[in-house]
Scaffold this active site. Structure first.
Site, PDB file in Angstrom:
ATOM      1  N   ASP A  47       7.807  -3.241   3.306  1.00  0.00           N
ATOM      2  CA  ASP A  47       7.615  -3.024   4.736  1.00  0.00           C
ATOM      3  C   ASP A  47       7.037  -4.288   5.371  1.00  0.00           C
ATOM      4  O   ASP A  47       5.898  -4.664   5.111  1.00  0.00           O
ATOM      5  CB  ASP A  47       6.640  -1.864   4.958  1.00  0.00           C
ATOM      6  N   TYR A  52       4.580  -9.884  11.708  1.00  0.00           N
ATOM      7  CA  TYR A  52       3.747 -10.321  10.576  1.00  0.00           C
ATOM      8  C   TYR A  52       4.016 -11.789  10.222  1.00  0.00           C
ATOM      9  O   TYR A  52       3.301 -12.381   9.418  1.00  0.00           O
ATOM     10  CB  TYR A  52       3.986  -9.456   9.324  1.00  0.00           C
ATOM     11  N   LYS A  77      10.372  -4.688  11.698  1.00  0.00           N
ATOM     12  CA  LYS A  77      10.059  -4.074  12.997  1.00  0.00           C
ATOM     13  C   LYS A  77      10.258  -5.079  14.120  1.00  0.00           C
ATOM     14  O   LYS A  77      10.027  -6.276  13.938  1.00  0.00           O
ATOM     15  CB  LYS A  77       8.606  -3.574  13.021  1.00  0.00           C
ATOM     16  N   HIS A 110       8.191  -1.364  16.967  1.00  0.00           N
ATOM     17  CA  HIS A 110       6.834  -1.508  16.435  1.00  0.00           C
ATOM     18  C   HIS A 110       5.784  -0.774  17.274  1.00  0.00           C
ATOM     19  O   HIS A 110       4.825  -0.225  16.725  1.00  0.00           O
ATOM     20  CB  HIS A 110       6.491  -3.005  16.351  1.00  0.00           C
ATOM     21  N   LEU A 189      -5.013   3.573   3.162  1.00  0.00           N
ATOM     22  CA  LEU A 189      -6.350   3.444   2.568  1.00  0.00           C
ATOM     23  C   LEU A 189      -7.364   3.127   3.667  1.00  0.00           C
ATOM     24  O   LEU A 189      -8.440   2.569   3.391  1.00  0.00           O
ATOM     25  CB  LEU A 189      -6.341   2.352   1.484  1.00  0.00           C
ATOM     26  N   ILE A 229       2.779   3.102   2.246  1.00  0.00           N
ATOM     27  CA  ILE A 229       3.082   1.682   1.995  1.00  0.00           C
ATOM     28  C   ILE A 229       1.787   0.894   1.844  1.00  0.00           C
ATOM     29  O   ILE A 229       1.502  -0.003   2.644  1.00  0.00           O
ATOM     30  CB  ILE A 229       3.950   1.109   3.145  1.00  0.00           C
ATOM     31  N   LYS A 231      -1.048  -1.772   0.808  1.00  0.00           N
ATOM     32  CA  LYS A 231      -0.966  -3.226   0.634  1.00  0.00           C
ATOM     33  C   LYS A 231      -2.074  -3.715  -0.294  1.00  0.00           C
ATOM     34  O   LYS A 231      -3.226  -3.288  -0.180  1.00  0.00           O
ATOM     35  CB  LYS A 231      -1.124  -3.895   2.001  1.00  0.00           C
ATOM     36  N   SER A 232      -1.718  -4.603  -1.212  1.00  0.00           N
ATOM     37  CA  SER A 232      -2.711  -5.338  -1.989  1.00  0.00           C
ATOM     38  C   SER A 232      -2.042  -6.589  -2.516  1.00  0.00           C
ATOM     39  O   SER A 232      -0.848  -6.567  -2.823  1.00  0.00           O
ATOM     40  CB  SER A 232      -3.216  -4.502  -3.171  1.00  0.00           C
ATOM     41  N   VAL A 233      -2.777  -7.673  -2.629  1.00  0.00           N
ATOM     42  CA  VAL A 233      -2.176  -8.878  -3.217  1.00  0.00           C
ATOM     43  C   VAL A 233      -2.515  -8.976  -4.706  1.00  0.00           C
ATOM     44  O   VAL A 233      -2.098  -9.913  -5.373  1.00  0.00           O
ATOM     45  CB  VAL A 233      -2.626 -10.171  -2.486  1.00  0.00           C
ATOM     46  N   ARG A 237      -4.096  -3.788  -8.687  1.00  0.00           N
ATOM     47  CA  ARG A 237      -4.159  -2.734  -7.663  1.00  0.00           C
ATOM     48  C   ARG A 237      -2.760  -2.251  -7.269  1.00  0.00           C
ATOM     49  O   ARG A 237      -2.568  -1.084  -6.953  1.00  0.00           O
ATOM     50  CB  ARG A 237      -4.904  -3.241  -6.433  1.00  0.00           C
ATOM     51  N   ASN A 241      -1.877   1.620  -7.398  1.00  0.00           N
ATOM     52  CA  ASN A 241      -1.406   2.362  -6.228  1.00  0.00           C
ATOM     53  C   ASN A 241      -0.063   3.053  -6.466  1.00  0.00           C
ATOM     54  O   ASN A 241       0.285   4.001  -5.762  1.00  0.00           O
ATOM     55  CB  ASN A 241      -1.317   1.429  -5.010  1.00  0.00           C
TER      56      ASN A 241
HETATM   57  P1  NAD Z   1      -4.144  -0.285   3.678  1.00  0.00           P
HETATM   58  O1  NAD Z   1      -4.729   1.008   4.099  1.00  0.00           O
HETATM   59  O2  NAD Z   1      -2.959  -0.309   2.807  1.00  0.00           O
HETATM   60  O3  NAD Z   1      -5.366  -1.097   3.047  1.00  0.00           O
HETATM   61  C1  NAD Z   1      -5.161  -2.352   2.512  1.00  0.00           C
HETATM   62  C2  NAD Z   1      -6.453  -2.904   1.958  1.00  0.00           C
HETATM   63  O4  NAD Z   1      -6.985  -2.034   0.949  1.00  0.00           O
HETATM   64  C3  NAD Z   1      -6.157  -4.232   1.279  1.00  0.00           C
HETATM   65  O5  NAD Z   1      -6.664  -5.249   2.064  1.00  0.00           O
HETATM   66  C4  NAD Z   1      -6.853  -4.190  -0.060  1.00  0.00           C
HETATM   67  O6  NAD Z   1      -7.973  -5.023  -0.024  1.00  0.00           O
HETATM   68  C5  NAD Z   1      -7.372  -2.788  -0.206  1.00  0.00           C
HETATM   69  N1  NAD Z   1      -6.797  -2.127  -1.399  1.00  0.00           N
HETATM   70  C6  NAD Z   1      -5.495  -1.846  -1.651  1.00  0.00           C
HETATM   71  N2  NAD Z   1      -5.359  -1.177  -2.796  1.00  0.00           N
HETATM   72  C7  NAD Z   1      -6.604  -1.027  -3.298  1.00  0.00           C
HETATM   73  C8  NAD Z   1      -7.109  -0.409  -4.464  1.00  0.00           C
HETATM   74  N3  NAD Z   1      -6.302   0.209  -5.337  1.00  0.00           N
HETATM   75  N4  NAD Z   1      -8.442  -0.448  -4.682  1.00  0.00           N
HETATM   76  C9  NAD Z   1      -9.284  -1.059  -3.804  1.00  0.00           C
HETATM   77  N5  NAD Z   1      -8.852  -1.660  -2.678  1.00  0.00           N
HETATM   78  C10 NAD Z   1      -7.527  -1.640  -2.425  1.00  0.00           C
HETATM   79  O7  NAD Z   1      -3.880  -1.117   5.040  1.00  0.00           O
HETATM   80  P2  NAD Z   1      -2.679  -1.859   5.737  1.00  0.00           P
HETATM   81  O8  NAD Z   1      -2.247  -3.054   4.976  1.00  0.00           O
HETATM   82  O9  NAD Z   1      -3.075  -2.064   7.148  1.00  0.00           O
HETATM   83  O10 NAD Z   1      -1.493  -0.784   5.731  1.00  0.00           O
HETATM   84  C11 NAD Z   1      -0.464  -0.808   4.791  1.00  0.00           C
HETATM   85  C12 NAD Z   1       0.834  -1.301   5.405  1.00  0.00           C
HETATM   86  O11 NAD Z   1       1.186  -0.538   6.553  1.00  0.00           O
HETATM   87  C13 NAD Z   1       0.753  -2.734   5.957  1.00  0.00           C
HETATM   88  O12 NAD Z   1       0.742  -3.713   4.967  1.00  0.00           O
HETATM   89  C14 NAD Z   1       1.960  -2.752   6.860  1.00  0.00           C
HETATM   90  O13 NAD Z   1       3.149  -2.936   6.108  1.00  0.00           O
HETATM   91  C15 NAD Z   1       1.898  -1.366   7.478  1.00  0.00           C
HETATM   92  N6  NAD Z   1       1.185  -1.366   8.782  1.00  0.00           N
HETATM   93  C16 NAD Z   1       1.905  -1.043   9.901  1.00  0.00           C
HETATM   94  C17 NAD Z   1       1.296  -1.027  11.144  1.00  0.00           C
HETATM   95  C18 NAD Z   1       2.094  -0.666  12.345  1.00  0.00           C
HETATM   96  O14 NAD Z   1       1.625  -0.837  13.483  1.00  0.00           O
HETATM   97  N7  NAD Z   1       3.306  -0.169  12.173  1.00  0.00           N
HETATM   98  C19 NAD Z   1      -0.078  -1.348  11.272  1.00  0.00           C
HETATM   99  C20 NAD Z   1      -0.792  -1.666  10.119  1.00  0.00           C
HETATM  100  C21 NAD Z   1      -0.150  -1.659   8.882  1.00  0.00           C
END
Ligand code: NAD
Length: 286
Positions: A47, A52, A77, A110, A189, A229, A231-233, A237, A241
Site C-alpha cells: 500500500d 508518500y 492513491k 486519498h 497499530l 496494512i 508498517k514496519s521497516v 516485526r 505482524n
Molecule cells: P501503523 O499503525 O501501522 O503503525 C506503524 C508503527 O508501529 C511503525 O512506525 C512501527 O514503529 C510500529 N510497529 C509496527 N509493527 C510493530 C510491532 N510488531 N511491534 C512494535 N512496533 C511496531 O501506522 P501507519 O504506518 O500509519 O499505518 C499503516 C499503513 O496505512 C501506512 O503505512 C499506509 O500505507 C496506510 N495509511 C494510510 C493513510 C490514509 O490516509 N489513507 C494514513 C496513514 C496510513
C-alpha cells in the site's frame, strides 16, 4: 514456513489479501529495502500513495523481487491536487510510470476533499478499460461515502480509514457492509500512539495467547475481515505482524477490546474546518 495470508473478495470479484504492507512515512531511500524485505517475508499486498513520494522505490522493489505480477496486489492513491477529470488521468499515468507497472490492483481517492467527484468519474473510466482492477476511496466518513455511492455508477470496492482498538469505526463498518464496500484499516497499530504497545488490556490478552500486543490488535481486525496494512521497516516485526492466522480471539477478548474504543481519531479530525483547509493546501511532487 511462510504464513498463508487469506484473501477477501471485493464487490467486483477481485481478490485482495486480508493483510498487507504499508509504506507511509518510509523515506524514499529506505523504501526499496523495506518492500523487498516485506515481499521476502511473504507480504503480497503493498500500500503506497502518490503523496508518500516513494512509488518509484516500491516499483524497484517489485521489479527486483521477480515475483510474478499476478501474485502481487499493489495499491496507490490519488492526492487532492490531482482531482478532476483530466488531471486524475494524468496523475494515474504518472503513478503507474513511477511504479513501473501497466496496471494497478487498487486505486484510491486519498481524501474526501476538493473535486473528488471529478476524480471518481475519471477513475471509473480506466477501470472499465482494465488498467485498474478495483477503485475505492480513503478517509470517507459515512455521510461522504453514502453521497458518493448515491450519485455515481460504481460503488467503491474499498474504503481505507483509520481503524484500531482505540477508534473502532463500528458504524462505518456497518454502512460499508450494507453497501458491499470492503473496510480496510490504516494505522492498525494506532501508529504506536496513546500507549498502544503498553496497553494493559491488550498485554493481558496477548499473554493468554502467547502473542504480542501488535498481533492481538491485528488479529482483532482480521477476525472481522477488515483488511490491515501495518508498517514496519524491521524484518522481525514484519514477520511478527504476519503471524496472526494461527489463533482466535474469544468472545470475552472481543468484548474487552470493544471497551477500548474512544470513538475519536488519534491522528486527524476530518470534520475540523481548519484541518480540512490545511490539508487542501498540502501539495506533493506527484
Ligand atoms: P501503523 O499503525 O501501522 O503503525 C506503524 C508503527 O508501529 C511503525 O512506525 C512501527 O514503529 C510500529 N510497529 C509496527 N509493527 C510493530 C510491532 N510488531 N511491534 C512494535 N512496533 C511496531 O501506522 P501507519 O504506518 O500509519 O499505518 C499503516 C499503513 O496505512 C501506512 O503505512 C499506509 O500505507 C496506510 N495509511 C494510510 C493513510 C490514509 O490516509 N489513507 C494514513 C496513514 C496510513
Amino acid at each position: 514456513m511462510t504464513t498463508q495470508i487469506p484473501y477477501v473478495t471485493l464487490n467486483n470479484g477481485v481478490r485482495m489479501p486480508l493483510l498487507g504492507f504499508g509504506v507511509f512515512q518510509i523515506p524514499d531511500d529506505q523504501t526499496q529495502q523495506a518492500v523487498e524485505d516485506a515481499l521476502e517475508a511473504g507480504y503480497r499486498l503493498i500500500d503506497t500513495a502518490a503523496a508518500y513520494e516513494n512509488e518509484r522505490a516500491v516499483g524497484r522493489a517489485i521489479a527486483a523481487s521477480g515475483i510474478p505480477r499476478d501474485e502481487l496486489f499493489v495499491t496507490t492513491k490519488l492526492w487532492i491536487q490531482d482531482y478532476g477529470q483530466d488531471s486524475t488521468e494524468r496523475a494515474f499515468d504518472r503513478s503507474l510510470d513511477r511504479l513501473g507497472l501497466d496496471h494497478l490492483d487498487l486505486y484510491l481517492i486519498h481524501q474526501p476533499f476538493g473535486d473528488y467527484y471529478g476524480a471518481w468519474r475519471a477513475m471509473e473510466d480506466p477501470s472499465r478499460a482494465g488498467r485498474i482492477r478495483a477503485i475505492g476511496v480513503s478517509n470517507f466518513y459515512p455521510d461522504r461515502l453514502a453521497d458518493l455511492i448515491t450519485h455515481n455508477e460504481i460503488v467503491p470496492a474499498v474504503n481505507q480509514i483509520e481503524t484500531h482498538v482505540f477508534f473502532q469505526r463500528t458504524d462505518d463498518h456497518e454502512l460499508m457492509r450494507e453497501h458491499g464496500v470492503r473496510h480496510e484499516a490504516w494505522g492498525p497499530l494506532s501508529q504506536g500512539g496513546q500507549g498502544f504497545f503498553d496497553n494493559p488490556v491488550l498485554a493481558d490478552i496477548a499473554r493468554t495467547h502467547g502473542k504480542s500486543v501488535a498481533q492481538i490488535a491485528l488479529r482483532w481486525l482480521v477476525q472481522q475481515e477488515i483488511v490491515v496494512i501495518p508498517k514496519s521497516v524491521r524484518p522481525q516485526r514484519m514477520a511478527e505482524n504476519l503471524d496472526v492466522f494461527d489463533f482466535q480471539l474469544t468472545k470475552d477478548d472481543m468484548a474487552r477490546i470493544a471497551d477500548l474504543d474512544t470513538g475519536r481519531s488519534q491522528v486527524f479530525d476530518h470534520h475540523d474546518p481548519a484541518g480540512v483547509k490545511w490539508l487542501g493546501g498540502v501539495r506533493f511532487d506527484t
